[in-house]
Design an enzyme around this catalytic site. Sequence first.
Site: not given
Length: 449
Positions: A236, A362, A391
Amino acid sequence: MDCSDAILETPAAAYELLLKSAIAIPLSHYLAAALFCFIVVLYNFLEFHFLQDLLTGFRGAPIFLTYNTSSEIYHGVVSKCRTLHGRYLATPWLSNPHIQTSFLNFFGRPPVFTYRRQMFHASDGGTFALDWLLHSDVSGVAVQNDNVLAKDDATPIVIIIPGLTSDSASPYMKHLVFGTAKNGWNVVVSNHRGLGGVSITTDCFYNAGWTEDVREVINHLHKEYYASPLFVVGTSIGANILVKYLGEDGENVPIAGAAAVCSPWDLLIGSRFISRSLIQKLYDRALTIGLQGYAQLHETRYTRLANWDGIIKSRSVRDFDTHATCLVGKYETVDTFYRRCSSSAFIGQVSVPLLCISALDDPVCTTEAIPWDECRGNKNVVLATSLHGGHLAFFEGITGSRLWWVRAVNEFLGVLLSSPYMHKQNKRKVLGLILLLCKLRSIKAPIST
Ligand SMILES: *[C@@H]1O[C@H](CO)[C@@H](O)[C@H](O)[C@H]1NC(C)=O
């Protein structure tokens, strides 16, 4: 006969008949029909894919790979990775990006183990924690030594950069750390400043583009464990930091290879995306609450350096960045911060083998931001995209206790390690830089005396 004649003769009579029949249908049938429509709309709105998975016989969808056709990293490494050439099927009871992502954050089913903590002191006085899990810790061969790691140990080291407001205790981190250590590697999580229960010791906080800590940790580990090849995995925001660092330093990184998982790529596009629709706004709120929690931990410093009232009242990540990140990091505007720190602008300069993984569904890091052309333009980069996964979730198996991307990253690093394609730091350039610095100093010396 009379009746059908009447229909043919006047439209009014036909409508009347229709209305009569409509009234004759019981209310419960209407309710059932409405419920069915509601479920269909909700199914699509929330992006469930259970029926698609069922209709394709639970085979999952193939992984789509993007790379330069003359990429040696693809032909020599990725082409040998079975996971990346297979298919990804979500755990059937988690066949939805939002459910996967929420399940990961609230439960996540992380493996149970304890880290060995080492405090890292950065050159500016900042302090943060390095959390280690060694291969020997999970392999059953209990070699308990007080020293974290022997200096001449040649076991490869994987350095992990967590996402926004995550630390080594986050479920997805534990999945990655444990899986990688089991695979035969020593793993270290480089926690962000002010997280993992460590206080902030300078006026410097981390942000989405803060590469200084990663650089210092990597250089330190390279010096300390000279015999071990170093790999980095970013997740991320951590993936954004990683790619930015790799682009900034180019050839001059002591890194053998890297993986960037679910990177936001372009923070400006990402910021527009999460403030657009109803569902995305919920993620925006959740992230903001996480950031506010982080700010609460360091209230005195934020009160002095930023706009505390604004931080408390923030309703979105953008608000938080306006009242906190920009003031602390000295960016003129939020958009300036987003533009300067987006890793998509740095991917072209990446000089180490880099595997990028993103899910097309996502809900936080949108596909709109994926730099497809830039990935094709750099022969060191291979981008793997899957239809589903959410995600950082990618749960697989009927029990939902494994994450697909952890397996994919581990296989990639393993194949890379046994290939001739690991990156070697360009020593000549480093030497050139040292010579240049010496020259600059010798020029400056007579002036200062
Ligand atoms: C692949 O790499 C070569 C050389 O680096 C470059 O000229 C070419 O444009 C790249 N291909 C694509 C599709 O970007």
